[in-house]
Design a protein around this motif. Structure first.
Motif, mmCIF file in Angstrom:
data_model
loop_
_atom_site.group_PDB
_atom_site.id
_atom_site.type_symbol
_atom_site.label_atom_id
_atom_site.label_comp_id
_atom_site.label_asym_id
_atom_site.label_seq_id
_atom_site.Cartn_x
_atom_site.Cartn_y
_atom_site.Cartn_z
ATOM 1 N N ARG A 79 27.249 1.507 23.610
ATOM 2 C CA ARG A 79 28.453 0.852 24.147
ATOM 3 C C ARG A 79 28.834 -0.373 23.326
ATOM 4 N NH1 ARG A 79 30.346 1.733 29.144
ATOM 5 N NH2 ARG A 79 30.763 -0.497 29.446
ATOM 6 N N TYR A 80 28.353 -0.463 22.094
ATOM 7 C CA TYR A 80 28.643 -1.621 21.254
ATOM 8 C C TYR A 80 28.686 -1.172 19.804
ATOM 9 C CZ TYR A 80 23.556 -1.266 21.712
ATOM 10 O OH TYR A 80 22.273 -0.789 21.783
ATOM 11 N N CYS A 81 29.173 -2.052 18.946
ATOM 12 C CA CYS A 81 29.283 -1.756 17.508
ATOM 13 C C CYS A 81 28.558 -2.826 16.710
ATOM 14 C CB CYS A 81 30.753 -1.697 17.080
ATOM 15 S SG CYS A 81 31.729 -0.413 17.892
ATOM 16 N N PHE A 82 28.451 -2.586 15.399
ATOM 17 C CA PHE A 82 27.801 -3.530 14.490
ATOM 18 C C PHE A 82 28.756 -3.870 13.352
ATOM 19 C CE2 PHE A 82 24.501 -0.555 16.065
ATOM 20 C CZ PHE A 82 23.888 -1.424 16.955
ATOM 21 N N GLY A 83 28.734 -5.150 12.941
ATOM 22 C CA GLY A 83 29.655 -5.603 11.910
ATOM 23 C C GLY A 83 29.472 -4.945 10.564
ATOM 24 N N ALA A 84 28.342 -4.268 10.361
ATOM 25 C CA ALA A 84 28.128 -3.549 9.101
ATOM 26 C C ALA A 84 29.257 -2.573 8.838
ATOM 27 C CB ALA A 84 26.801 -2.801 9.139
ATOM 28 N N THR A 85 29.691 -1.897 9.869
ATOM 29 C CA THR A 85 30.868 -1.015 9.816
ATOM 30 C C THR A 85 31.339 -0.742 11.234
ATOM 31 O OG1 THR A 85 30.487 0.141 7.719
ATOM 32 C CG2 THR A 85 31.629 1.360 9.423
ATOM 33 N N ILE A 86 32.629 -0.930 11.454
ATOM 34 C CA ILE A 86 33.275 -0.469 12.680
ATOM 35 C C ILE A 86 34.516 0.301 12.263
ATOM 36 C CG2 ILE A 86 34.370 -1.096 14.856
ATOM 37 C CD1 ILE A 86 32.893 -3.775 14.705
ATOM 38 N N ASP A 93 37.169 12.724 21.777
ATOM 39 C CA ASP A 93 36.657 11.716 22.708
ATOM 40 C C ASP A 93 35.962 10.562 22.008
ATOM 41 O OD1 ASP A 93 34.475 13.180 21.844
ATOM 42 O OD2 ASP A 93 33.455 13.129 23.793
ATOM 43 N N VAL A 94 35.990 10.527 20.680
ATOM 44 C CA VAL A 94 35.373 9.439 19.921
ATOM 45 C C VAL A 94 36.413 8.349 19.687
ATOM 46 C CG1 VAL A 94 34.305 8.762 17.734
ATOM 47 C CG2 VAL A 94 33.662 10.917 18.831
ATOM 48 N N GLY A 95 36.137 7.149 20.195
ATOM 49 C CA GLY A 95 37.064 6.038 20.022
ATOM 50 C C GLY A 95 36.678 5.098 18.901
ATOM 51 N N ALA A 96 35.372 5.047 18.575
ATOM 52 C CA ALA A 96 34.908 4.158 17.510
ATOM 53 C C ALA A 96 33.625 4.710 16.908
ATOM 54 C CB ALA A 96 34.674 2.749 18.043
ATOM 55 N N VAL A 97 33.405 4.372 15.662
ATOM 56 C CA VAL A 97 32.185 4.768 14.945
ATOM 57 C C VAL A 97 31.589 3.504 14.335
ATOM 58 C CG1 VAL A 97 31.226 6.128 13.046
ATOM 59 C CG2 VAL A 97 33.088 7.063 14.434
ATOM 60 N N THR A 98 30.286 3.384 14.432
ATOM 61 C CA THR A 98 29.604 2.258 13.801
ATOM 62 C C THR A 98 28.380 2.772 13.078
ATOM 63 O OG1 THR A 98 28.821 -0.006 14.213
ATOM 64 C CG2 THR A 98 28.112 1.695 15.771
ATOM 65 N N CYS A 99 27.677 1.891 12.370
ATOM 66 C CA CYS A 99 26.512 2.360 11.625
ATOM 67 C C CYS A 99 25.465 1.268 11.506
ATOM 68 C CB CYS A 99 26.909 2.877 10.248
ATOM 69 S SG CYS A 99 27.549 1.626 9.143
ATOM 70 N N HIS A 158 30.242 -6.332 19.347
ATOM 71 C CA HIS A 158 29.712 -5.819 20.610
ATOM 72 C C HIS A 158 30.835 -5.615 21.623
ATOM 73 C CE1 HIS A 158 27.715 -5.876 24.539
ATOM 74 N NE2 HIS A 158 26.593 -5.527 23.913
ATOM 75 N N LEU A 159 31.723 -6.601 21.723
ATOM 76 C CA LEU A 159 32.807 -6.524 22.697
ATOM 77 C C LEU A 159 33.771 -5.397 22.375
ATOM 78 C CD1 LEU A 159 34.266 -7.656 25.155
ATOM 79 C CD2 LEU A 159 35.371 -9.323 23.661
ATOM 80 N N LEU A 160 34.062 -5.175 21.101
ATOM 81 C CA LEU A 160 34.971 -4.091 20.737
ATOM 82 C C LEU A 160 34.422 -2.750 21.230
ATOM 83 C CD1 LEU A 160 36.900 -3.686 17.421
ATOM 84 C CD2 LEU A 160 35.827 -1.714 18.504
ATOM 85 N N GLY A 161 33.130 -2.519 21.007
ATOM 86 C CA GLY A 161 32.535 -1.275 21.479
ATOM 87 C C GLY A 161 32.610 -1.133 22.987
ATOM 88 N N LYS A 162 32.367 -2.226 23.696
ATOM 89 C CA LYS A 162 32.440 -2.186 25.163
ATOM 90 C C LYS A 162 33.850 -1.859 25.629
ATOM 91 C CE LYS A 162 31.639 -4.965 29.324
ATOM 92 N NZ LYS A 162 32.973 -4.667 29.878
ATOM 93 N N LEU A 163 34.856 -2.471 25.015
ATOM 94 C CA LEU A 163 36.238 -2.216 25.409
ATOM 95 C C LEU A 163 36.637 -0.765 25.146
ATOM 96 C CD1 LEU A 163 37.921 -5.517 24.162
ATOM 97 C CD2 LEU A 163 37.382 -4.866 26.526
#
Length: 371
Positions: free
Chosen positions: A200-207, A157-163, A231-236
């Protein structure tokens, strides 16, 4: 009467700020003591590094991504044109790591409002693997980076990982202030927010994102006109029922601000971008300035309503947060917090931002307006 009401309101805000500082300190301590998890399933990875200009220590930053303790991965370095100063450094990286690094040259999305997204769209076409990792050019990592970033994908169920990222400043004052903002204000605010609501969002440091998910949300074309592409990528991703996970890995952000004007412009861009995507949260983020609020409340009330105690608590908690975040000199805390408060206030004056040598006008939703 109005003066009394204003003093009471400031005292209540200062009390909220003290509460925030205590919660933030607890969240940072908890995060710093989390168990570190590495992946057991090592899916092949394509790392996309969009480049623009000759950033400080760019060669070493890129080199760190090429020296991963990971069986199958590639690093794709993207520049929009060969005249970019980053092109020569990218060539040196490819020459040093011919089996891992490749160059992608050219604007993959002509006319895109967001230049980084245009660069990324030209890189994704040459990426070979099913797991995509994107990281900004001023980030530096250790050999275990990929093993840690990939670990959450073992859950379906994980679609994206950020840090998160931690500022590593050069010796000048403005760089130290820049690192303090990242380590002592930005990162704690994220940890507090994730305790209150799902990420519900990501950070450019790592996506990191599955390629199938990236295709499902419309690829980079879906992000082309938005300044807050991360931010938008995480929301989508979350809109499609998948989770965004905050990794336990913290990327190092190399900070070398040439002057206070560049520091102000960078932080104002961040603040106005956050305002565009999280307007209510940004408006109430004044509560994160516990120390300035306590100082103002004490001055306005003349020490009534227990404000000296609030000031002492705010100062103690702010200092504890500083040392837990492992930032620079504690003597810079008053200047850092005053500047952060000023940036927050200035973010409401207009919507335009300066980014990578371009002046961009944004609408209320953070989309880039055509000039």
């Amino acid at each position: 009467m109005r003066h009394n009401l204003f003093g009471i309101a400031l005292s209540v805000a200062a009390l909220g700020g003290v509460g925030y500082l205590g919660f933030a300190l607890a969240r940072v301590r908890e995060f710093n003591r989390r168990a570190r998890v590495e992946a057991s399933t090592l899916t092949p990875v394509s790392i996309l590094k969009p480049l623009h200009g000759e950033e400080e220590d760019l060669f070493e930053n890129l080199r760190s991504f090429c020296e991963q303790n990971y069986p199958v991965f590639e690093v794709i370095l993207g520049v929009c044109e060969v005249r970019d100063p980053a092109f020569e450094i990218a060539q040196r990286i490819v020459a040093r790591y011919p089996d891992r690094a490749r160059l992608a040259i050219g604007d993959g999305m002509a006319g895109a409002g967001n230049p980084k997204v245009a660069n990324l769209s030209g890189m994704i076409g040459v990426a070979r693997h099913s797991l995509i990792v994107m990281a900004d050019a001023d980030m530096r990592v250790e050999p275990a980076y990929l093993r840690r970033i990939v670990a959450p994908f073992e859950s379906d169920d994980v679609g994206a990982v950020t840090c998160l990222y931690a500022g590593a400043p050069s010796t000048n004052l403005q760089s130290q202030l820049g690192a303090m903002y990242i380590n002592e204000q930005f990162a704690p605010s994220v940890l507090v927010a994730t305790a209150l609501e799902p990420l519900r969002y990501c950070f450019g440091a790592t996506i990191a994102v599955r390629r199938s998910m990236l295709d499902a949300i419309g690829g980079f074309a879906a992000l082309r006109d938005h300044v807050a592409d991360d931010h938008l990528l995480g929301k989508l991703v979350t809109d499609r029922g998948q989770r965004v996970v905050l990794s336990d890995y913290v990327v190092e952000n190399v900070i070398d601000e040439p002057g206070f004007r560049s520091l102000w412009a960078r932080e104002l861009r961040w603040s106005r971008t956050i305002r565009s995507v999280r307007p209510l949260g940004h408006a109430f983020s004044f509560l994160t300035f516990g120390l300035p609020l306590a100082v103002l409340a004490t001055l306005v009330t003349g020490g009534r309503y227990g404000t000296p105690l609030l000031l002492a608590l705010a100062a103690g908690l702010r200092a504890a947060l500083h040392f837990e975040a492992k930032a620079g000199s504690p003597m810079l805390i008053p200047l850092r917090d005053a500047m952060s408060f000023a940036v927050w206030a200035a973010s409401f004056v207009a919507r335009d931002v300066d980014w990578r040598g371009q002046h961009l006008e944004l609408d209320a939703a953070g989309e880039i307006l055509e000039s």
